[in-house]
Design an enzyme around this catalytic site. Structure first.
Site, PDB file in Angstrom:
ATOM      1  N   LYS A   1       8.053 -11.289   0.019  1.00  9.11           N
ATOM      2  CA  LYS A   1       6.759 -10.960  -0.348  1.00  9.11           C
ATOM      3  C   LYS A   1       6.570  -9.417  -0.744  1.00  9.11           C
ATOM      4  CE  LYS A   1       3.666 -10.005   2.952  1.00  9.11           C
ATOM      5  NZ  LYS A   1       2.885 -10.255   4.233  1.00  9.11           N
TER       6      LYS A   1
ATOM      7  N   ARG B   1       3.345  -7.209  -1.291  1.00  8.38           N
ATOM      8  CA  ARG B   1       1.715  -6.917  -1.110  1.00  8.38           C
ATOM      9  C   ARG B   1       1.045  -6.110  -2.385  1.00  8.38           C
ATOM     10  NH1 ARG B   1      -1.897  -8.197   1.959  1.00  8.38           N
ATOM     11  NH2 ARG B   1      -0.873  -9.015   3.540  1.00  8.38           N
TER      12      ARG B   1
ATOM     13  N   GLY C   1     -26.501   2.944  18.206  1.00  2.00           N
ATOM     14  CA  GLY C   1     -25.132   2.400  18.033  1.00  2.00           C
ATOM     15  C   GLY C   1     -23.983   2.860  18.756  1.00  2.00           C
TER      16      GLY C   1
END
Ligand code: R5P
Length: 322
Positions: free
Chosen positions: A209, A211, A56
Site C-alpha cells: 500500500k 498512502r 469549552g
C-alpha cells in the site's frame, strides 16, 4: 484473663496490596468500558466530576480520597483526540496533586500513533510528543495493539503492551474454513496477520500500500494466491475505511470471493467510513470496545470487550506480579 492472638506480618515483610488500595477512574472517552473494567475488578468506578466550562475548557474534580493509593485512569485517546488527551492529563494532575501513590494510564487506543516517523523535514514526531506529554503526569501506561509496537521506546516510563489478537482470533474462529485467507492490507499489518495465522492456521496474503493522503491510498501489488478464497482482512485500525476499501477492490479484481470479513483492534470508522464499507461485500466486522462503538452500523459488527483483559492486567500490576 482472656487474651487475643492477632496475626501480624513479621517486621519488614511486604504486605500484599489490597484491592481497597486501588482506584479506577474513567474519563469521558469510553465510560462503558470503564464501568465494565471496574465491575470485573469488583470495585465501583472512582467518582470524578468532569464537565466543560462555557468556553469549552474542561473542569475536573476528583471526588475520592486518592492519598497514597494506586490509581488507574482509563481513557482511549480517540477522536476528539486533543480533548481526550487533555482530560486524561487533567484527571492525572488532580490525582497527583492530591497525593496519589502511583498513576497508571490505561489507554486502549493510542491516537497519533501513525505519525511515528518523520518522512520530511518540518514534520513533527507526533507519537513521541504524545508520549512525552503522558509521561509528565503518569508513572506507567497500559496500551493495546499499538500501530507500531516500537512506539513503546518513546515512553520514559514503564509500558505494558497488550494485544487483542487472542480475543479477536477466538471471535473469528467459528465459521472459518480452509477457503479463508488472512490478508494484511499493508506491510505494517504483516506481523499482526502472522499472529492470527499462528492461532488459526490460515494462509496469509498481503498487499503493498502507498498512502497518498489522509483519505486516499493506492494498492500497488498483492502477494499471495487469493482466487476463489474468502478474505479475512486484519489490521490494527480502520479509520476512513480507505485502506480496506482499496484492498477489497484489489482482492475482487484478483478473483477472491465477495465474502469479506474485517478484523481490527480499533474501529474508528470516521466520517462516511461505515457507509463506504456497507457498499462493499463485507460480511462481518469483528472489533473491540477499545473506543466506544455505536449500537448499530449498516453491516454486522461484533464488538468483543477488552474489559476482562484490562481487569486482569490491572490486578497483576497492582500486585506487582510480572
Ligand atoms: C495504517 O498503517 C494502519 O495500519 C491502517 O491501515 C490505517 O490507519 C487505516 O486507515 P484508513 O481506514 O483511513 O485507511
Amino acid at each position: 484473663m482472656p487474651f487475643h492472638c492477632q496475626f501480624r506480618p513479621p517486621s519488614g515483610a511486604v504486605e500484599e496490596p489490597q484491592v481497597s488500595d486501588m482506584l479506577l477512574f474513567s474519563g469521558r472517552a469510553n465510560e462503558p468500558l470503564g464501568r465494565a473494567v471496574a465491575a470485573a475488578l469488583g470495585i465501583a468506578p472512582g467518582r470524578c466530576l468532569i464537565e466543560n466550562f462555557p468556553d469549552g475548557e474542561v473542569r475536573v474534580q476528583v471526588e475520592e480520597d486518592v492519598q497514597g493509593r494506586d490509581i488507574y485512569l482509563l481513557q482511549p485517546t480517540c477522536p476528539p483526540v486533543a480533548a481526550r488527551l487533555l482530560e486524561l492529563l487533567l484527571i492525572a494532575d488532580g490525582c497527583r496533586k492530591a497525593g496519589a501513590r502511583r498513576l497508571t494510564g490505561i489507554v486502549p487506543y493510542y491516537g497519533y500513533a501513525r505519525q511515528d516517523r518523520r518522512s520530511r523535514s518540518g514534520e513533527p514526531l507526533a507519537a513521541r510528543l504524545l508520549a512525552d506529554l503522558l509521561c509528565t503526569r503518569l508513572d506507567r501506561l497500559v496500551l493495546t495493539d499499538l500501530h507500531n509496537p516500537a512506539i513503546e521506546g518513546f515512553f520514559a516510563v514503564a509500558v505494558e503492551q497488550l494485544s487483542a489478537v487472542p480475543l479477536l482470533a477466538e471471535g473469528l474462529r467459528p465459521g472459518l474454513s480452509a477457503a479463508h485467507i488472512l490478508v494484511a492490507p499493508d506491510q505494517g499489518a504483516v506481523k499482526l496477520a502472522q499472529g492470527y495465522a499462528d492461532r488459526l492456521g490460515l494462509d496469509i496474503a498481503y498487499v503493498h500500500k502507498e498512502r497518498q493522503s489522509g483519505t486516499r491510498v493506492a494498492i500497488r501489488r498483492l502477494i499471495g494466491e487469493v482466487a476463489g478464497r474468502k478474505p479475512v482482512i486484519v489490521d490494527d485500525m480502520i479509520s476512513t475505511g480507505g485502506t480496506v476499501a482499496s484492498t477489497i477492490e484489489m482482492l475482487l479484481a484478483k478473483g477472491c470471493r465477495p465474502e469479506v470479513i474485517l478484523v481490527a483492534s480499533h474501529a474508528l470508522l470516521v466520517g462516511q467510513a461505515a457507509e463506504r464499507l456497507a457498499g462493499l461485500p463485507v460480511r462481518r466486522l469483528i472489533t473491540t470496545d477499545s473506543l466506544p462503538q455505536p449500537l448499530s452500523r449498516p453491516f454486522s459488527v461484533e464488538v468483543l470487550s477488552l474489559a476482562p483483559l484490562l481487569a486482569e492486567t490491572v490486578t497483576r500490576l497492582h500486585r506487582g506480579a510480572p
